[in-house]
Design a protein around this motif. Structure first.
Motif, PDB file in Angstrom:
ATOM      1  N   GLN A   3      -8.456  13.790  -9.662  1.00  0.00           N
ATOM      2  CA  GLN A   3      -8.352  12.398  -9.279  1.00  0.00           C
ATOM      3  C   GLN A   3      -8.092  12.339  -7.775  1.00  0.00           C
ATOM      4  N   THR A   4      -8.886  11.546  -7.079  1.00  0.00           N
ATOM      5  CA  THR A   4      -8.714  11.456  -5.640  1.00  0.00           C
ATOM      6  C   THR A   4      -7.717  10.358  -5.306  1.00  0.00           C
ATOM      7  N   LYS A   5      -7.053  10.549  -4.194  1.00  0.00           N
ATOM      8  CA  LYS A   5      -6.110   9.536  -3.716  1.00  0.00           C
ATOM      9  C   LYS A   5      -6.889   8.355  -3.152  1.00  0.00           C
ATOM     10  N   PRO A   6      -6.289   7.178  -3.212  1.00  0.00           N
ATOM     11  CA  PRO A   6      -6.918   6.049  -2.520  1.00  0.00           C
ATOM     12  C   PRO A   6      -6.837   6.287  -1.008  1.00  0.00           C
ATOM     13  N   THR A   7      -7.703   5.613  -0.275  1.00  0.00           N
ATOM     14  CA  THR A   7      -7.761   5.780   1.173  1.00  0.00           C
ATOM     15  C   THR A   7      -7.547   4.443   1.858  1.00  0.00           C
ATOM     16  N   PRO A  30     -17.008   2.525  -4.432  1.00  0.00           N
ATOM     17  CA  PRO A  30     -16.333   2.093  -5.662  1.00  0.00           C
ATOM     18  C   PRO A  30     -14.816   1.994  -5.466  1.00  0.00           C
ATOM     19  N   GLN A  31     -14.229   1.041  -6.136  1.00  0.00           N
ATOM     20  CA  GLN A  31     -12.783   0.822  -6.142  1.00  0.00           C
ATOM     21  C   GLN A  31     -12.211   0.692  -4.733  1.00  0.00           C
ATOM     22  N   THR A  32     -12.906  -0.073  -3.926  1.00  0.00           N
ATOM     23  CA  THR A  32     -12.495  -0.287  -2.538  1.00  0.00           C
ATOM     24  C   THR A  32     -12.470  -1.778  -2.244  1.00  0.00           C
ATOM     25  N   VAL A  33     -11.377  -2.213  -1.620  1.00  0.00           N
ATOM     26  CA  VAL A  33     -11.166  -3.626  -1.305  1.00  0.00           C
ATOM     27  C   VAL A  33     -11.206  -3.814   0.208  1.00  0.00           C
ATOM     28  N   HIS A  69       1.106  -6.580  -0.455  1.00  0.00           N
ATOM     29  CA  HIS A  69      -0.142  -6.658  -1.224  1.00  0.00           C
ATOM     30  C   HIS A  69      -0.981  -5.389  -1.018  1.00  0.00           C
ATOM     31  N   ILE A  70      -1.096  -4.939   0.222  1.00  0.00           N
ATOM     32  CA  ILE A  70      -1.869  -3.733   0.523  1.00  0.00           C
ATOM     33  C   ILE A  70      -1.226  -2.525  -0.132  1.00  0.00           C
ATOM     34  N   VAL A  71       0.086  -2.434  -0.061  1.00  0.00           N
ATOM     35  CA  VAL A  71       0.801  -1.332  -0.724  1.00  0.00           C
ATOM     36  C   VAL A  71       0.510  -1.363  -2.229  1.00  0.00           C
ATOM     37  N   SER A  72       0.537  -2.541  -2.823  1.00  0.00           N
ATOM     38  CA  SER A  72       0.255  -2.668  -4.267  1.00  0.00           C
ATOM     39  C   SER A  72      -1.163  -2.212  -4.608  1.00  0.00           C
ATOM     40  N   LEU A  73      -2.113  -2.580  -3.782  1.00  0.00           N
ATOM     41  CA  LEU A  73      -3.503  -2.165  -4.028  1.00  0.00           C
ATOM     42  C   LEU A  73      -3.629  -0.640  -3.976  1.00  0.00           C
ATOM     43  N   LEU A  74      -3.038  -0.039  -2.958  1.00  0.00           N
ATOM     44  CA  LEU A  74      -3.097   1.419  -2.827  1.00  0.00           C
ATOM     45  C   LEU A  74      -2.365   2.106  -3.988  1.00  0.00           C
ATOM     46  N   GLU A  75      -1.217   1.574  -4.376  1.00  0.00           N
ATOM     47  CA  GLU A  75      -0.471   2.144  -5.504  1.00  0.00           C
ATOM     48  C   GLU A  75      -1.257   2.031  -6.808  1.00  0.00           C
ATOM     49  N   ALA A  76      -2.109   1.019  -6.906  1.00  0.00           N
ATOM     50  CA  ALA A  76      -2.948   0.839  -8.100  1.00  0.00           C
ATOM     51  C   ALA A  76      -4.171   1.757  -8.078  1.00  0.00           C
ATOM     52  N   GLY A  77      -4.304   2.547  -7.009  1.00  0.00           N
ATOM     53  CA  GLY A  77      -5.410   3.496  -6.925  1.00  0.00           C
ATOM     54  C   GLY A  77      -6.645   2.973  -6.235  1.00  0.00           C
ATOM     55  N   LEU A  78      -6.557   1.781  -5.664  1.00  0.00           N
ATOM     56  CA  LEU A  78      -7.694   1.221  -4.933  1.00  0.00           C
ATOM     57  C   LEU A  78      -7.626   1.618  -3.469  1.00  0.00           C
ATOM     58  N   ASP A 103       1.376   7.051  -1.499  1.00  0.00           N
ATOM     59  CA  ASP A 103       0.696   8.349  -1.481  1.00  0.00           C
ATOM     60  C   ASP A 103      -0.799   8.061  -1.383  1.00  0.00           C
ATOM     61  N   ALA A 104      -1.294   7.984  -0.162  1.00  0.00           N
ATOM     62  CA  ALA A 104      -2.699   7.652   0.067  1.00  0.00           C
ATOM     63  C   ALA A 104      -3.221   8.445   1.255  1.00  0.00           C
TER      64      ALA A 104
END
Length: 163
Positions: A3-7, A30-33, A69-78, A103-104
């Motif tokens: 599983q890759t980390k979000p960036t 994919p999975q990028t906001v 909000h950004i922290v939440s998105l990254l924590e959700a794996g996005l 952890d991104a």
């Protein structure tokens, strides 16, 4: 399965260097906001933005409000693409603080194109009228004086796009 980390992607470059175009391209993964500063600034502060100091004041408020909000998105794996200016050491403190909370992975995209090319693009962009803000050439030069292109000493993973 690996599983890759979000960036967290963020950008440094002159006005009309292609930061927003690159940001849109990066957000197609994919999975990028994509989070676009100019759209939010126009929606929230359009009547308050006429000087560089106005921009700095309003973007500080916006960044503060967006951080959780950004922290939440990254924590959700996005992965998140910040189409915000990271043009100074101080401005890059914001993504550094975000990265300190999650952890991104990250990439600082640096677009260093010549002024004449950016001005040509700025004129064309302004003529189309599609950008939330129509920067003047005077504003372009004022903003350029403030740019501090990053160095390796800042410790960011960088991808450079020379002109």
């Amino acid at each position: 399965m690996t599983q890759t980390k979000p960036t967290l992607h963020f950008l440094c470059g002159k006005a009309a260097a292609g930061k927003s175009t690159l940001a849109k391209s990066l957000s197609a993964a994919p999975q990028t906001v994509l989070i676009e500063e100019d759209i939010w600034l126009k929606a929230l502060y359009a009547d308050e933005l006429s000087t560089v100091q106005d921009y700095l004041r309003c973007t500080r408020k916006l960044r503060s409000a967006m951080t959780p909000h950004i922290v939440s998105l990254l924590e959700a794996g996005l992965s998140v693409v910040l189409d915000f200016s990271a043009n100074t050491v101080k401005a890059r403190d914001w993504p550094r603080r975000i990265l300190g909370q999650v952890d991104a992975d990250h990439v600082l995209h640096v677009l260093n194109l010549p002024d004449d090319l950016c001005l040509e693009r700025l004129r064309a962009r302004n003529a189309k009228g599609e950008h939330p803000f129509a920067a003047t050439e005077e504003q372009f030069h004022a903003l350029n004086k403030m740019i501090e292109f990053p160095t390796a000493a800042e410790g960011f993973v960088m991808r450079e796009y020379p002109g």
